[in-house]
Design a protein around this motif. Structure first.
Motif, mmCIF file in Angstrom:
data_model
loop_
_atom_site.group_PDB
_atom_site.id
_atom_site.type_symbol
_atom_site.label_atom_id
_atom_site.label_comp_id
_atom_site.label_asym_id
_atom_site.label_seq_id
_atom_site.Cartn_x
_atom_site.Cartn_y
_atom_site.Cartn_z
ATOM 1 N N UNK A 237 0.817 -1.126 -0.144
ATOM 2 C CA UNK A 237 0.053 0.128 -0.029
ATOM 3 C C UNK A 237 0.920 1.239 0.026
ATOM 4 N N UNK A 238 1.848 1.307 0.698
ATOM 5 C CA UNK A 238 2.920 2.372 0.805
ATOM 6 C C UNK A 238 3.362 2.661 -0.675
ATOM 7 N N UNK A 239 3.788 1.540 -1.287
ATOM 8 C CA UNK A 239 4.562 1.891 -2.598
ATOM 9 C C UNK A 239 3.367 2.199 -3.774
ATOM 10 N N UNK A 240 2.249 1.779 -3.525
ATOM 11 C CA UNK A 240 1.181 2.361 -4.291
ATOM 12 C C UNK A 240 1.088 3.962 -4.095
ATOM 13 N N UNK A 241 0.927 4.268 -2.765
ATOM 14 C CA UNK A 241 0.575 5.448 -2.560
ATOM 15 C C UNK A 241 1.779 6.468 -2.855
ATOM 16 N N UNK A 300 -2.396 14.549 2.439
ATOM 17 C CA UNK A 300 -2.950 13.684 3.056
ATOM 18 C C UNK A 300 -2.204 12.153 3.122
ATOM 19 N N UNK A 301 -1.578 11.905 1.945
ATOM 20 C CA UNK A 301 -0.737 10.764 1.803
ATOM 21 C C UNK A 301 0.752 10.855 2.020
ATOM 22 N N UNK A 305 1.912 6.894 8.232
ATOM 23 C CA UNK A 305 0.633 5.936 8.704
ATOM 24 C C UNK A 305 -0.484 6.131 7.572
ATOM 25 N N UNK A 306 -0.660 7.414 7.148
ATOM 26 C CA UNK A 306 -1.912 7.476 6.085
ATOM 27 C C UNK A 306 -1.510 6.730 4.961
ATOM 28 N N UNK A 312 -7.831 5.425 4.395
ATOM 29 C CA UNK A 312 -7.448 6.655 4.129
ATOM 30 C C UNK A 312 -7.178 6.913 2.434
ATOM 31 N N UNK A 313 -6.335 5.902 1.821
ATOM 32 C CA UNK A 313 -6.262 5.753 0.797
ATOM 33 C C UNK A 313 -7.531 5.931 -0.113
ATOM 34 N N UNK A 314 -8.511 4.901 0.237
ATOM 35 C CA UNK A 314 -9.921 4.838 -0.777
ATOM 36 C C UNK A 314 -10.481 6.178 -0.892
ATOM 37 N N UNK A 315 -10.861 6.889 0.146
ATOM 38 C CA UNK A 315 -11.464 8.266 -0.131
ATOM 39 C C UNK A 315 -10.681 9.355 -1.123
ATOM 40 N N UNK A 316 -9.223 9.379 -0.598
ATOM 41 C CA UNK A 316 -8.582 10.004 -1.399
ATOM 42 C C UNK A 316 -8.281 9.510 -3.234
ATOM 43 N N UNK A 317 -8.487 8.376 -3.274
ATOM 44 C CA UNK A 317 -8.430 7.914 -4.720
ATOM 45 C C UNK A 317 -9.875 8.592 -5.408
ATOM 46 N N UNK A 318 -11.000 8.199 -4.572
ATOM 47 C CA UNK A 318 -12.346 8.757 -4.908
ATOM 48 C C UNK A 318 -12.218 10.176 -5.149
ATOM 49 N N UNK A 319 -11.512 10.976 -4.498
ATOM 50 C CA UNK A 319 -11.368 12.427 -4.737
ATOM 51 C C UNK A 319 -10.658 12.536 -6.080
#
Length: 386
Positions: A237-241, A300-301, A305-306, A312-319
């Motif tokens: 998840x960290x790498x995708x972020x 946010x990213x 931790x986030x 946290x990732x899910x709503x950011x991606x929707x945005x």
């Protein structure tokens, strides 16, 4: 290790319902406001083809850099690229709406405009569609070749097919960089042929990678919540972020550089594009575009931790999904519709494309193991941790 995705009947029915909504929206739109409907057609076509191209570039980069962490998730960008043959058909259909959205297709305008006459060897309908056919042919041939090698690697294993994928990926990234840059100029910048920006192609390219990276991460998160891709951990998840975070910074840089240079140069034929969009009814989109596509993912990213949290990732991606639409609306609407109209037509057409795109991606994912069981770096991906 082999995981298979089985598409539920419920998912299929929802996808078909979304597609039906899109078809109805287009049909009603052409009856009441054809010009606005063609603008929607262009926006949605470009929106989803940019996701496919961004995914193709993302996948190619993983091979070229020999990234082990992403090996277990390469089926997702492969599935997104499967959209390209359908997108090619949609863009050929755009021929019937050229006159509604592209000023340079009006011969009476060209006859009285020296700049349009000067650009006419490049901006003319036959050559425009020759380029469209050439671009899609190159993208589809290369993506299908890489997909074929990837599936063969599943059967055989070893390094032979990985090395082939790496070699063709090196060719593919240059094809994508060159052709998609021209494609964005053709489809978006030529909507206002009197305006030009040397940074527009680069800005469009990084936008495609930013939003494709976010959709890849979204699909991975959704699949993991369905009980698939059990290899997914917080380090992945960290790498995708980091991809989303990094490309949002580059996106912000390109947008700032373009605006700052044009503002500082203060040349009328350059500033008119931004004056039209940073004042009046589009002014709010000028700032919303920056907030959604840069400020939100950046701030946010940024914390560790986030960047490792699905919640946290899910709503950011929707945005970011909304942000991509906002950016394209901000580019296309002032040049075509000339009014800030947004309603059921825009919502319905986007839902239709979303349903079709989701069905294509899911169908492609179901055709092969979600985890490439014989990928030479799969063990590294499974045990990836930092």
């Amino acid at each position: 290790m082999e995981e298979r995705l089985v598409i539920s009947n419920k998912f299929k029915m929802v996808s078909y319902a979304f597609i039906a909504i899109g078809v109805i929206s287009f049909a009603v739109g052409f009856i009441f406001d054809a010009e606005r409907t063609w603008a929607n057609y262009l926006l949605n076509n470009y929106y989803f083809v940019s996701l496919a191209i961004g995914a193709a570039f993302f996948g190619a980069i993983q091979y070229i850099t020999q990234s082990g962490w992403s090996a277990g998730f390469k089926r997702i960008p492969e599935a997104m690229v499967a959209w390209l043959p359908f997108a090619a058909i949609f863009f050929v259909i755009l021929y019937f709406g050229m006159h509604s959205i592209f000023e340079w297709t009006h011969q009476e305008e060209v006859q009285h405009d020296h700049l349009l006459q000067f650009k006419s060897p490049y901006l003319n309908v036959p050559f425009f569609f020759a380029r469209v056919v050439a671009f899609f042919a190159a993208w589809i041939i290369m993506s299908k070749l890489l997909r074929k090698i990837s599936l063969k690697e599943d059967e055989v294993g070893g390094m032979e097919y990985f090395e082939k994928s790496e070699f063709y990926s090196k060719i593919f990234i240059f094809i994508i960089a060159f052709t998609f840059s021209l494609f964005s100029v053709d489809m978006l910048m030529s909507l206002e042929p009197h305006w030009f920006s040397t940074l527009f192609a680069g800005k469009s390219f990084i936008a495609a990678l930013l939003h494709a990276s976010s959709i890849i991460a979204l699909i991975v998160i959704v699949l993991s919540r369905m009980g698939k891709l059990q290899i997914l951990n917080r380090s992945h998840l960290h790498d995708f972020t980091r991809y989303i975070f990094m490309t949002s910074i580059v996106w912000g840089y390109f947008n700032f550089a373009e605006y700052m240079l044009i503002w500082y140069g203060n040349i009328p034929e350059e500033t008119t594009w931004f004056v039209h969009r940073s004042h009046g009814v589009y002014q709010v989109l000028f700032f919303v575009n920056i907030v959604l596509n840069w400020a939100v993912p950046f701030f946010i990213l940024m914390p560790r931790k986030s960047s490792r949290s699905k919640l946290i990732m899910f709503p950011v991606i929707l945005i970011l999904i909304i942000g991509q639409y906002t950016e394209l609306y901000y580019i296309i609407w002032p040049a075509t519709v000339h009014e800030a109209k947004f309603g059921l037509l825009e919502i319905g057409t986007f839902i239709g494309y979303l349903g079709f795109f989701s069905l294509v991606v899911a169908t492609t994912l179901a055709k092969a193991s979600l985890v490439p069981k014989n990928h030479p770096y799969l063990e590294e991906s499974i045990h990836h941790h930092f």
